[in-house]
Design a protein around this motif. Sequence first.
Motif, short mmCIF file in Angstrom:
data_model
loop_
_atom_site.label_atom_id
_atom_site.label_comp_id
_atom_site.label_asym_id
_atom_site.label_seq_id
_atom_site.Cartn_x
_atom_site.Cartn_y
_atom_site.Cartn_z
N GLN A 62 0.99 3.95 22.66
CA GLN A 62 2.32 3.55 23.13
C GLN A 62 2.91 4.50 24.15
OE1 GLN A 62 4.51 3.10 19.49
NE2 GLN A 62 3.70 1.06 19.11
N VAL A 63 2.74 5.80 23.98
CA VAL A 63 3.38 6.76 24.90
C VAL A 63 2.41 7.72 25.57
CG1 VAL A 63 5.61 6.69 23.73
CG2 VAL A 63 3.94 8.39 23.05
N GLY A 64 1.15 7.70 25.20
CA GLY A 64 0.19 8.60 25.80
C GLY A 64 0.37 10.02 25.28
N CYS A 65 -0.31 10.94 25.91
CA CYS A 65 -0.15 12.34 25.51
C CYS A 65 1.11 12.89 26.16
CB CYS A 65 -1.39 13.15 25.87
SG CYS A 65 -1.43 13.72 27.56
N ILE A 66 1.44 14.10 25.84
CA ILE A 66 2.66 14.72 26.34
C ILE A 66 2.70 14.74 27.87
CG2 ILE A 66 1.74 17.07 26.20
CD1 ILE A 66 4.53 17.96 25.29
N PHE A 67 1.58 14.99 28.52
CA PHE A 67 1.55 15.00 29.97
C PHE A 67 1.69 13.60 30.57
CE2 PHE A 67 -0.73 19.24 30.08
CZ PHE A 67 0.33 19.91 30.64
N SER A 68 1.04 12.62 29.97
CA SER A 68 1.09 11.26 30.50
C SER A 68 2.53 10.79 30.65
CB SER A 68 0.33 10.29 29.60
OG SER A 68 -1.01 10.64 29.51
N SER A 69 3.28 10.90 29.57
CA SER A 69 4.65 10.41 29.61
C SER A 69 5.57 11.32 30.42
CB SER A 69 5.19 10.22 28.19
OG SER A 69 5.08 11.39 27.44
N ALA A 70 5.39 12.63 30.35
CA ALA A 70 6.25 13.55 31.10
C ALA A 70 6.09 13.36 32.61
CB ALA A 70 5.93 15.00 30.72
N PHE A 71 4.86 13.25 33.07
CA PHE A 71 4.65 13.07 34.50
C PHE A 71 5.04 11.66 34.95
CE2 PHE A 71 2.31 17.04 34.36
CZ PHE A 71 2.71 17.63 35.54
N ALA A 72 4.89 10.67 34.08
CA ALA A 72 5.36 9.32 34.43
C ALA A 72 6.86 9.36 34.70
CB ALA A 72 5.04 8.34 33.32
N CYS A 73 7.60 10.08 33.86
CA CYS A 73 9.05 10.23 34.07
C CYS A 73 9.34 10.96 35.37
CB CYS A 73 9.68 10.97 32.90
SG CYS A 73 9.68 10.03 31.36
N ALA A 74 8.60 12.02 35.65
CA ALA A 74 8.82 12.79 36.88
C ALA A 74 8.50 11.96 38.12
CB ALA A 74 7.96 14.06 36.87
N PHE A 75 7.40 11.21 38.09
CA PHE A 75 7.04 10.36 39.22
C PHE A 75 8.08 9.25 39.41
CE2 PHE A 75 2.37 11.58 38.41
CZ PHE A 75 2.41 12.58 39.36
N ALA A 76 8.57 8.68 38.32
CA ALA A 76 9.58 7.63 38.40
C ALA A 76 10.87 8.18 39.03
CB ALA A 76 9.87 7.05 37.02
N LYS A 77 11.26 9.36 38.64
CA LYS A 77 12.46 10.00 39.19
C LYS A 77 12.27 10.30 40.67
CE LYS A 77 16.46 12.15 38.72
NZ LYS A 77 17.68 11.44 38.50
N ALA A 78 11.10 10.81 41.03
CA ALA A 78 10.84 11.18 42.42
C ALA A 78 10.73 9.98 43.35
CB ALA A 78 9.56 12.01 42.51
N THR A 79 10.20 8.87 42.85
CA THR A 79 9.98 7.69 43.70
C THR A 79 11.08 6.65 43.55
OG1 THR A 79 8.67 6.56 42.01
CG2 THR A 79 7.48 7.97 43.60
N ASP A 80 11.89 6.78 42.50
CA ASP A 80 12.93 5.79 42.18
C ASP A 80 12.31 4.41 41.94
OD1 ASP A 80 15.57 5.24 41.56
OD2 ASP A 80 16.02 4.51 43.58
#
Length: 92
Positions: free
Chosen positions: A48-66
């Motif tokens: 559902q959420v992946g490992c700690i890096f998967s979800s953390a970087f997904a959030c960072a990429f989403a924030k950076a790209t909007d």
Amino acid sequence: MKLNHNLKFAEVVQVRIQDKNITLEITGSIFNTLCNETRNNQPRTHEQVGCIFSSAFACAFAKATDKPITIQKDTLNPDTKTLTIEYHMEEA
């Protein structure tokens, strides 16, 4: 890109972006054991959420790209200690 220079969470971090696909490779992470334990002991949570890096970087990429980012898959190679995460950038 020197994401790990000051954070010291991995030996090597590489990001490749091609069209709407993002590939993140993290080698020698301090979180490899935690990610592997989640994958093995809590497969439903990992699915559902992946490992700690998967979800953390997904959030960072989403924030950076909007734009919404979806995790396509993540794999941990135990021999090279490299976590490869594939993301897809959705249309906003």
